[in-house]
Design a protein around this motif. Structure first.
Motif, PDB file in Angstrom:
ATOM      1  N   UNK A   1       9.196  -0.850  -7.148  1.00 42.37           N
ATOM      2  CA  UNK A   1       8.469  -0.345  -8.315  1.00 42.37           C
ATOM      3  C   UNK A   1       7.899   0.992  -7.926  1.00 42.37           C
ATOM      4  N   UNK A   2       8.202   1.992  -8.688  1.00 43.38           N
ATOM      5  CA  UNK A   2       7.816   3.367  -8.344  1.00 43.38           C
ATOM      6  C   UNK A   2       6.331   3.444  -8.017  1.00 43.38           C
ATOM      7  N   UNK A   3       6.042   3.935  -6.826  1.00 49.56           N
ATOM      8  CA  UNK A   3       4.649   3.953  -6.372  1.00 49.56           C
ATOM      9  C   UNK A   3       4.240   5.323  -5.864  1.00 49.56           C
ATOM     10  N   UNK A   4       5.058   6.345  -6.145  1.00 52.85           N
ATOM     11  CA  UNK A   4       4.681   7.669  -5.667  1.00 52.85           C
ATOM     12  C   UNK A   4       5.810   8.280  -4.861  1.00 52.85           C
ATOM     13  N   UNK A  60       0.869  -1.166   0.000  1.00 51.32           N
ATOM     14  CA  UNK A  60       0.000   0.000   0.000  1.00 51.32           C
ATOM     15  C   UNK A  60       0.909   1.220   0.000  1.00 51.32           C
ATOM     16  N   UNK A  61       0.385   2.343  -0.503  1.00 55.96           N
ATOM     17  CA  UNK A  61       1.183   3.557  -0.383  1.00 55.96           C
ATOM     18  C   UNK A  61       1.206   3.961   1.078  1.00 55.96           C
ATOM     19  N   UNK A 102      -0.278  -8.888  -2.751  1.00 52.75           N
ATOM     20  CA  UNK A 102      -1.342  -8.089  -3.349  1.00 52.75           C
ATOM     21  C   UNK A 102      -0.948  -6.625  -3.263  1.00 52.75           C
ATOM     22  N   UNK A 103      -1.723  -5.817  -3.955  1.00 52.73           N
ATOM     23  CA  UNK A 103      -1.496  -4.376  -3.865  1.00 52.73           C
ATOM     24  C   UNK A 103      -2.837  -3.697  -3.683  1.00 52.73           C
ATOM     25  N   UNK A 104      -2.851  -2.737  -2.806  1.00 57.02           N
ATOM     26  CA  UNK A 104      -4.121  -2.098  -2.481  1.00 57.02           C
ATOM     27  C   UNK A 104      -4.417  -0.914  -3.383  1.00 57.02           C
ATOM     28  N   UNK A 105      -3.395  -0.294  -3.891  1.00 59.47           N
ATOM     29  CA  UNK A 105      -3.646   0.902  -4.682  1.00 59.47           C
ATOM     30  C   UNK A 105      -2.879   0.907  -5.997  1.00 59.47           C
ATOM     31  N   UNK A 106      -1.584   1.155  -5.970  1.00 55.70           N
ATOM     32  CA  UNK A 106      -0.831   1.185  -7.225  1.00 55.70           C
ATOM     33  C   UNK A 106       0.165   0.017  -7.210  1.00 55.70           C
ATOM     34  N   UNK A 107       0.973  -0.056  -8.230  1.00 59.66           N
ATOM     35  CA  UNK A 107       1.939  -1.150  -8.278  1.00 59.66           C
ATOM     36  C   UNK A 107       3.085  -0.918  -7.311  1.00 59.66           C
ATOM     37  N   UNK A 142       0.869  -6.435  -8.189  1.00 61.98           N
ATOM     38  CA  UNK A 142       0.011  -5.821  -9.201  1.00 61.98           C
ATOM     39  C   UNK A 142      -1.403  -5.698  -8.656  1.00 61.98           C
ATOM     40  N   UNK A 143      -1.956  -4.477  -8.642  1.00 63.66           N
ATOM     41  CA  UNK A 143      -3.324  -4.348  -8.137  1.00 63.66           C
ATOM     42  C   UNK A 143      -4.272  -5.153  -8.993  1.00 63.66           C
ATOM     43  N   UNK A 144      -5.200  -5.780  -8.341  1.00 66.68           N
ATOM     44  CA  UNK A 144      -6.154  -6.611  -9.065  1.00 66.68           C
ATOM     45  C   UNK A 144      -5.720  -8.046  -9.167  1.00 66.68           C
TER      46      UNK A 144
END
Lengths: 477, 276, 621
Positions: free
Chosen positions: B220-223, B134-135, B177-182, B197-199
């Motif tokens: 992996x760049x997430x913000x 998660x971010x 899992x990912x809650x928001x972005x990659x 990967x989200x989804x």
């Protein structure tokens, strides 16, 4: 060709234009302060600088309930060069567990106080104002550590202008370096926290504007998720520690789980200090706003007269007010750390049986409690209050907001917690939920039920809340 | 001698490059420790194999280049060697590299299969946790002690953040899992990396060879907080792991009155006081 | 195949359709349809953008060397552009600003520097000259391809100003959704990202126009006698690059439109359902993040060959000239370039080994990636073979070309590690990758461009560039470049991740700060050295030593034209008799070059000599 080379070199020098490593972070006056008239602003600014300083040059105000940290030592010898002191045998910082570069980082830039007494005064000792002592001993100047050599124990001290200090000291006097702990906390804060929470803790750092859920503005001294009673407005050190360590789930406040405990404690001290600074600014504004705001000046007929009135009042009353404000700050924050301020249930949690959950649910839906009016009947956080025009917090009752929804003390819209996600910002333990219900969430419309409900009733509600199934298959995080 | 400055200049750099690689391990400019997982050891071995091949090629080509430059500077004939190429050489230096490359390709196939193909996961790989990126943190969900990890959250699941405990010495897997972005689940010391990967839910298995703490990073760049996603993987023995889960469970059910038992657990060191 | 009838076209422009009237300043210098002017326009623009991209990189380096110190220039720039100016923070940048720095550095360098300088500047200038044509097949389209760069630059520029420097595009040049698709997921994912995508679209349009032009020109407008296998390798490389552009670019444009509509019209190509970002409502979804990666890399992998092949071609031409030897293995060189391009279409998945795509694809892409190393290796051997036995004079051109070969070897070899999938698990998104692509893009391509600027400058402006400044520039750049990028291999091995604003909060990387400081200092040296090139370039246009038609004694058709060529390029249309690499040919005495269009009378056979008459077309091997 020679000309072209010099042109090239000139162009190459352009990027250096921006090089200015002497820039440092600085506190700005709050929006509230900026509504005062300029002469009042000046005094407020002066008072804040005197009591708190700037992030680069912290001022230790021992009155405050802050662990500023100090290192002390006895002066072995003064000189040979101006502004240097050789500390006697043990050296500075020998009583701490810091060594080497860590110690030097902590010492550099901290305030130096030389006292003629033989005992090292404790920082924050009751009734003593070391700053007054400093004034008498160092003629009112603020001195700072320029460097300290660990092996030779040679301390270099500079004054405000950066020149070697003219020290009034002799062998056997004590030298104290104040605020060293706070400085380390400041360094950590600047690195980890400032870009969201802002230089002064106003929750408006460069990154903050992009968040839907804004970072906390500490300047009111209010934190939402505390373990302290409803009547105790401030958070305890443990509360702040917990938030930094675990983060606030569901928001952009990350968990700093992997920062060492002592670093987190230093950040907590600095945050408390920022909160106190913000509160002092608010109190000064509250005192001065009625008569000396910019609006008042604009309306008055004789500005010069108003200004001289202000000067007189300031000269007469300011030291009393400031002392009182400082005392208030001290007592408020001390209160929060007392064990009796913490909400600790006396009865253990009722086991989560269907009956307990049913009682909790009944209370949740009851008209007296009005839980459902905000949290919704199914707990999705979509109760009727979220669309009504509610009372504004912090204003006289009956003052309605002109926008629908619920607002917190900071003016942001708040959504009542959706209880079907399994995400609880203040913590998911039963004790955390107990505390939210018992003392409410400070600064928000979530009220305190500690006085109206008995403990086992609160446990029933806790059981109900924790039993609400996750609506989203991936809830819980 | 002035003439030779440039050939020497061009040969100086390859020598410096090789020297820097040779001294790198002793200067600590190298892997963050030996690979602490069996798969990681295989990855490292493959790396060293390729390093040797690459080094030989690097040295060989640069010796040839340097020699060509050196002689070329001295060449005072009116004309250079009038050659349009050599068919035999072309064949030779097409087939030889092709052979080497094919060898490397085939050699590493099974390592890859073992890491990523679910049917090739080691026997007995058990899921220990679900890690949701998660971010900007790692949110971790364990099953209650003694229970199996279910794909949907259970009422008695245990939650924590940034601190993944696993038993060492046997293969374990996580549901990523990912809650928001990659994001990307990267444990450098175990040589594990997998994008979240989200989804999707991606099973990632790994085995820590030894007890210890391993850094967990996002790759992996997430913000803006990409660099802040610092977690740790704590590999401990079975009893320690069980004890940890029990302590976590007690903490999670703490009601402010009944004190949880902290013996042997890793939470206490974070200073989360019982009294609050 | 040349379709021109040699007899018919005796003169170049004298009978062209618009006669001899003077064209105005705007038509001559601004909206020019003359390929030479357009090439120069591209060159000026890209050299300027090189400085912009380089400055952004220096910002990245500053943060990595002295994290959270006051960054120079930023506050002043922010005052002009708007948005947070970091003054209250004492100049300390915010983390999202850092993400913007590396995003825009890469975007500017890739889309506004490397691709346009190779295809736009050199492709435009050289193609008609080298094949003996008087201009491109579509001059107006050519002019448009340059002028479509300016909307692209404007869009990228606007992306900085909407919202300020803090909210400029920051999702990486790879712009992966979900980060780039959901507007709230990052400060830079707002309007700025939309402008970035628009800029990308304009760059794509410009490239497409160019590629269509180049393919047509090369196929249709070659001088008589210039068969395909008598074309210089520069032309082959431009031709193959144009084909790559034409087939790969539409996919990127499509992906860009999909992302644009996702962001602005609420389509859902890439965003799955149920995601909660920045406390917003859960996404509606229906999309797949991996789809973007496939579409993006389907273009962007051929793009890296677009960014390499023209430089390879030019370096081949320059090397043959400076060592006075034919290219070693001309046909293998051509076939290798074609193989690189063809294989380049089936390797895109090697950027996605850890992405969560089907592991079976990992294996197939690994094999194709290993295969593509082979033609590159063949080319390297052939370059060394070209130098072998040559007469080497070390001028600026030689230095840059030898640097190309040497740096390309390093870049190519470091790629092999990543081709091995298990090793890529470790190296993906670390500085090892950064080292690899900077060695091929900067070490190879950009040094090739520096050499090409020096080599073809006399043809462009009729003057020579300064040799001393050229050598000084090379010396400093080479040292700075290797000092900057070689240690990054070691950083990657140490597990130093990419795109981290402050890696040192992770204790296992704290000890790598001194190396990062060394890298930054070398980067600054390299940056400052570029002013030597700019100064040399600009000053030489006015005060360089005058050059004749063929200052390098080279063989190509462009060296028969005046320096600079006038409208229509050639005094008389050239006829080609041989390949472009007949240096040191035994057919001529007293000189070591034999130009393509030079007609030699065949020597009468010596009575009794059984040897066959010397062949003129020695380019086929």
């Amino acid at each position: 060709m020679k000309r072209s080379i010099s042109i090239i070199l000139l162009c190459a020098a352009l990027p250096l234009v921006g090089c200015d490593s002497s820039r440092a972070p600085s506190f700005q006056l709050s929006e509230q302060s900026l509504t005062l008239s300029p002469f009042a602003q000046e005094k407020v600014q002066g008072e804040l600088s005197a009591g708190f300083g700037s992030p680069a040059e912290l001022v230790v105000w021992p009155e405050l309930e802050v662990d500023f940290g100090n290192f002390g030592g006895t002066i072995g010898k003064v000189g040979p060069r101006p502004g240097t002191i050789r500390v006697a045998d043990e050296g500075l910082g020998s009583q701490s567990n810091l060594a080497g570069d860590d110690l030097l980082d902590t010492l550099r830039g901290a305030a130096v106080v030389i006292s003629k007494t033989s005992a090292v005064p404790e920082s924050g000792a009751e009734g003593e104002s070391t700053s007054t002592e400093a004034e008498s001993n160092t003629a009112g100047n603020v001195y700072r550590v320029a460097s300290y050599d660990l092996e030779t124990r040679l301390l270099s001290v500079v004054d405000e202008t950066g020149q070697p200090a003219k020290l009034d000291a002799s062998e056997g006097d004590t030298v104290q370096v104040l605020g060293s702990t706070l400085q380390t906390g400041r360094n950590l804060y600047l690195r980890h926290c400032m870009h969201c929470h802002g230089v002064g803790g106003d929750g408006a750092g460069p990154t903050a504007q992009y968040f839907r859920v804004k970072p906390r503005d500490y300047r009111q001294g209010v934190i939402k998720f505390t373990s302290t009673k409803a009547s105790v407005p401030r958070p305890s050190r443990d509360d702040l520690f917990r938030i930094v360590k675990l983060g606030v789930p569901g928001t952009y406040m990350p968990s700093f789980m992997l920062l060492p405990d002592d670093e987190v404690k230093l950040i907590v001290e600095y945050v408390r200090w920022l909160a106190m600074r913000g509160e002092m600014e608010r109190k000064l504004n509250a005192w001065l706003f009625t008569s000396y705001s910019q609006a008042a000046v604009d309306e008055s007929e004789n500005r010069a007269e108003l200004e001289s009135e202000f000067e007189t009042e300031w000269a007469e009353d300011s030291s009393d007010y400031i002392e009182r404000f400082g005392n208030d700050l001290k007592l408020d924050w001390q209160d929060a750390d007392k064990p009796e301020s913490v909400v600790n249930p006396t009865v253990p949690r009722t086991p989560s049986s269907p009956e307990s959950i049913a009682r909790g649910r009944k209370f949740f839906l009851s008209k007296d409690a009005k839980c459902a009016s905000c949290h919704g009947e199914t707990g999705r956080g979509n109760g009727p209050s979220t669309e009504a025009f509610n009372d504004l917090p912090g204003m006289p009752p009956g003052t309605k907001s002109d926008k629908p929804g619920l607002f917190d003390n900071w003016g942001n819209i708040v959504k009542p917690r959706n209880l079907t996600t399994g995400v609880f910002r203040g913590g998911r333990r039963p004790i955390d939920i107990f505390r939210r219900i018992h003392s409410g969430i400070k600064g928000t419309p979530m009220q305190a039920f500690g006085t109206t409900l008995k403990e086992d009733q609160i446990w029933d509600v806790v059981n109900y809340v924790l039993s609400i199934p996750f609506e989203d298959k991936q809830g819980g995080h | 001698m002035v003439n030779k400055f440039w050939p020497i200049f061009f040969m100086f750099w390859p020598i410096l490059a090789i020297v820097s690689f040779v001294i790198a391990p002793s200067m600590d400019w190298w892997f963050p420790g030996p690979a602490m997982s069996p798969l990681g050891v295989q990855i490292d071995n493959l790396f060293y194999l390729i390093l040797v091949i690459v080094a030989v090629t690097f040295v060989g080509t640069h010796v040839a280049l340097g020699f060509a430059l050196w002689r070329g500077v001295d060449n005072k004939n009116t004309k250079a060697w009038f050659s349009h190429g050599s068919h035999n050489l072309e064949v030779l230096w097409s087939i030889a590299p092709a052979g080497v490359l094919m060898f490397i390709s085939l050699y590493q196939l099974d390592v890859w299969m073992e890491f990523r193909v679910k049917t090739h996961f080691p026997e007995g790989t058990t899921p220990v946790a679900e890690v949701t990126a998660r971010q900007f943190e790692w949110r971790i969900r364990y099953p209650a002690p003694g229970k199996k990890l279910m794909t949907t959250p259970q009422p008695d699941d245990l939650y924590t953040v940034n601190d993944l405990h696993v038993p060492f010495g046997r293969p374990v897997s996580i549901r990523l899992r990912a809650m928001d972005v990659q994001h990307s689940f990267f444990i450098p010391e175990l040589r594990v990396k997998q994008d979240a990967v989200p989804g999707t839910v991606i099973p990632v298995w790994f085995e820590a060879s030894a007890l210890g703490e391993y850094d967990l990073l996002c790759a992996e760049l997430c913000g803006w907080g990409h660099y802040k996603m610092r977690g740790r993987v704590f590999a401990e023995n079975e009893t320690g792991f069980e004890q940890y889960l029990k302590t976590l469970q007690a903490e999670q059910n703490f009601d402010g009155v009944t004190q949880p038992d902290h013996s042997g657990a890793q939470i206490a060191e974070y200073g989360i006081e019982d009294s609050q | 195949m040349s379709t021109l009838n040699p007899a018919a076209d005796l003169s170049s422009h004298a009978h062209d359709h618009h006669g001899h009237h003077e064209i105005g300043f705007v038509s001559k210098y601004v909206f020019s349809t003359d390929h030479k002017m357009i090439g120069k326009q591209f060159l000026f623009t890209t050299l300027f953008m090189l400085l912009v991209g380089g400055s952004l990189a220096l910002g990245v380096r500053f943060q990595l060397a002295w994290p959270w110190r006051a960054m120079p220039v930023v506050s002043q720039a922010a005052e002009l552009i708007g948005g947070p100016n970091f003054i209250a923070e004492g100049g300390q940048i915010s983390p999202e600003f850092y993400t913007m720095l590396f995003t825009m550095h890469a975007s500017v360098m890739i889309f506004l520097v490397i691709i346009p300088i190779l295809a736009g500047a050199f492709g435009n200038f050289l193609i008609p000259l080298m094949i003996g044509a008087d201009d491109m097949a579509f001059p107006v389209l050519n002019m448009l391809s340059y002028w479509f760069m300016w909307p692209a630059i404007a869009c990228f520029g606007l992306s900085f100003t909407v919202g300020g420097l803090n909210a400029a595009p920051a999702q990486g040049w790879t712009s992966y959704p979900v980060l780039s698709a959901i507007v709230d997921s990052a400060p830079g994912a707002g309007d700025a990202q939309t402008w970035w995508l628009m800029g990308l679209t304009f760059v794509g349009v410009s490239s497409m126009m160019g590629s269509v032009n180049y393919m047509t020109t090369i196929i249709n407008m070659r001088a008589p006698g210039m068969t395909l296998f008598r074309m210089p390798l520069t032309i082959w490389s431009m031709f193959i690059t144009a084909i790559l552009q034409a087939f790969a670019l539409p996919v990127l444009t499509a992906a860009g439109f999909m992302l644009l509509t996702e962001r602005t019209l609420g389509f859902n190509f890439f965003v799955p359902g149920g995601l909660v970002v920045n406390n917003g409502d859960p996404t509606v979804g229906g999309g797949q993040p991996l789809l973007w990666q496939h579409l993006f890399w389907f273009y962007s992998h051929p793009a890296v060959y677009i960014m390499l092949l023209p430089a390879m071609g030019m370096v081949s031409d320059m090397l043959a000239c400076v060592v006075r030897k034919p290219i070693f293995g001309y046909k293998p060189m051509v076939y290798s370039m074609a193989a690189i391009a063809g294989l380049g279409f089936i390797v895109w998945g090697h950027h996605m080994f850890t992405s969560g795509m089907n592991p079976a694809l990992g294996m197939t892409f690994m094999i194709s990636t290993m295969m593509i190393a082979l033609p590159s290796a063949v080319k390297v051997f052939n370059w060394i073979g070209t130098i072998w036995g040559g007469k080497v004079t070390f001028n600026t051109v030689t230095l840059n070309c030898v640097a190309f070969v040497s740096m390309f070897i390093v870049g190519g070899l470091s790629g092999i590690f990543m081709a091995a999938v298990p090793v890529d698990i470790y190296f993906h998104d670390t500085y090892f990758i950064v080292a690899h692509f900077h060695y091929v893009l900067f070490g190879a391509t950009l040094f090739g461009c520096f050499g090409a600027i020096q080599f073809w400058f006399p043809k462009m402006w009729g003057r020579m560039m300064s040799e001393r400044l050229g050598k000084a520039h090379f010396f400093l750049t080479f040292i700075g470049f290797n000092g900057t990028f070689f240690p990054m291999h070691l950083l990657g091995i140490a597990g130093f991740p990419r795109r981290y604003a402050d890696p040192y909060i992770h204790p296992y990387m704290e000890h790598l700060m001194p190396m990062n400081q060394f890298i930054t200092i070398c980067a600054v040296i390299m940056g400052v050295a570029q002013f030597l090139l700019i100064g040399n370039f600009v000053a030489s246009i006015f005060i360089g030593k005058k050059a004749g038609r063929n200052p390098w004694n080279a063989n190509g058709l462009e060296w028969t034209a005046p320096s600079p060529p006038g409208h229509g390029n050639f005094d008389i249309a050239p006829v080609v008799y041989r390949g472009p690499y007949e240096y040191s040919s035994p057919l001529v005495d007293g000189r070591d070059y034999l130009m393509q269009s030079e007609r030699l009378d065949p020597k009468p056979p010596i009575k009794g000599d059984e040897d066959e008459p010397a062949s003129d077309s020695g380019s086929d091997s």
